[in-house]
Design an enzyme around this catalytic site. Structure first.
Site, mmCIF file in Angstrom:
data_model
loop_
_atom_site.group_PDB
_atom_site.id
_atom_site.type_symbol
_atom_site.label_atom_id
_atom_site.label_comp_id
_atom_site.label_asym_id
_atom_site.label_seq_id
_atom_site.Cartn_x
_atom_site.Cartn_y
_atom_site.Cartn_z
ATOM 1 N N LYS A 54 3.969 14.972 -4.552
ATOM 2 C CA LYS A 54 3.034 14.858 -3.421
ATOM 3 C C LYS A 54 3.378 15.888 -2.340
ATOM 4 O O LYS A 54 2.472 16.482 -1.734
ATOM 5 C CB LYS A 54 3.081 13.432 -2.855
ATOM 6 N N GLN A 98 6.559 5.114 0.170
ATOM 7 C CA GLN A 98 6.499 5.051 -1.288
ATOM 8 C C GLN A 98 6.949 3.683 -1.800
ATOM 9 O O GLN A 98 7.983 3.158 -1.382
ATOM 10 C CB GLN A 98 7.374 6.166 -1.891
ATOM 11 N N ASP A 121 -2.684 5.513 2.163
ATOM 12 C CA ASP A 121 -2.466 4.768 0.922
ATOM 13 C C ASP A 121 -3.488 3.647 0.749
ATOM 14 O O ASP A 121 -3.648 3.113 -0.351
ATOM 15 C CB ASP A 121 -1.079 4.102 0.981
#
Ligand code: GUN
Length: 295
Positions: A54, A98, A121
């Site tokens: 990412k 994450q 997200d």
């Protein structure tokens, strides 16, 4: 049966990246550089790889990214402080913590602490709620959003289709089902969501026009579970023992690809299917977050 038609996630992701790059150029012409903050807690090897990918995508597109790596022993309140600082940082438009987060931390509290406007997200309850309500002003979680884009751009008919989603996780299964059953174009599907306690998963798969496998069981979807011509999307990333492989393990999806490929109408390769799309949607969500506060 001729070999199935591969849905090239890498190529479709590149197309989306080029659209995102254009939007970044427009922002930069106005003196705005999109900023994305990654937070990784602990040393989960898969998370290290994913965050690295990412970061590289961000750099390539011209999104300024920062990464904070915190020790496994980080407390919930320390992590909440990190998020609070990022929420207040006007140079940061998107925040990604994450998953997985170490088990001593309440992950729901963490995802609820991210400002909904920076929640690229799509895990905040406000964004999850908007998805369920059909309010398009929220952020949609990246993997389901990427799968939806794959289906649309591969011209798979979603409206009226029987879709079987395998896996009820908060990151993929649940938001995926919510996205496909919305009233509207490229949605309107009849969705069956199967999970570990479902009876007769084979039956639900056999009548599906689209199977989305996201339950994290290596090569679970077998040829006899797939209707001829069905579209099969493989979200799984499972490490299995293989004495012949380098390091003694290899990665496989949730679909028995070699045997299912000949039966499916269209199928995602794995790798090279869903994975690149997740990253493409993260980049697009970040740019959207930056556009929202600045345009
Ligand atoms: N872990 C696996 N998938 C994801 C994702 O889309 N976002 C975050 N933050 N963590 C993940």
């Amino acid at each position: 049966m001729p070999p199935a038609n591969l849905i090239d996630g890498r190529a479709i992701a590149e197309l989306i990246h080029s659209e995102t790059a254009q939007r970044i150029a427009t922002l930069k012409a106005r003196g705005i550089e999109p900023g994305l903050a990654f937070v990784r807690v602990g040393e989960d090897p898969a998370s290290q790889v994913y965050v690295g990918m990412k970061e590289r995508s961000s750099t390539r597109l011209g999104i300024r990214s920062t990464t904070q790596v915190l020790p496994t022993a980080t407390s919930e309140s320390e992590l909440l402080q990190v998020i609070d600082r990022l929420n207040q940082d006007s140079q940061i438009h998107g925040i990604l913590v994450q998953s997985p987060i170490p088990s001593h931390i309440n992950s729901a509290a963490i995802y609820s602490a991210v400002s909904p406007g920076k929640d690229v997200d799509g895990f905040h309850p406000v964004n999850m709620g908007k998805l369920l309500l059909g309010d398009r002003s929220g952020f949609v979680p990246c993997t389901p959003a990427g799968i939806h884009e794959l289906l649309v751009r591969a011209h798979v008919k979603i409206e009226g289709a029987e879709v079987t989603v395998l896996g009820r996780g908060n990151i993929v299964g649940k938001p995926m089902a919510a996205l496909l059953l919305q009233k509207g174009r490229n949605a309107n599907a009849t969705v069956t969501l199967c999970h570990s306690q479902s009876r007769n998963i084979t039956f639900h798969c056999q009548r599906a026009d689209i199977i989305i496998a996201a339950m994290g069981v290596a090569e679970f979807v077998k040829e006899d579970m797939v209707k001829p011509g069905a579209t099969v999307i493989d979200v799984g990333v499972n490490r299995v023992a293989d004495p012949a492989a380098k390091g003694g393990t290899r990665l496989v999806g949730d679909v028995d690809f070699v045997n299912v490929q000949g039966k499916a109408g269209q199928i995602t390769p794995n790798p090279g299917g869903v994975g690149p799309m997740t990253i493409a949607m993260l980049m697009a969500n970040t740019v959207r977050a930056a556009e929202r506060v600045t345009l």
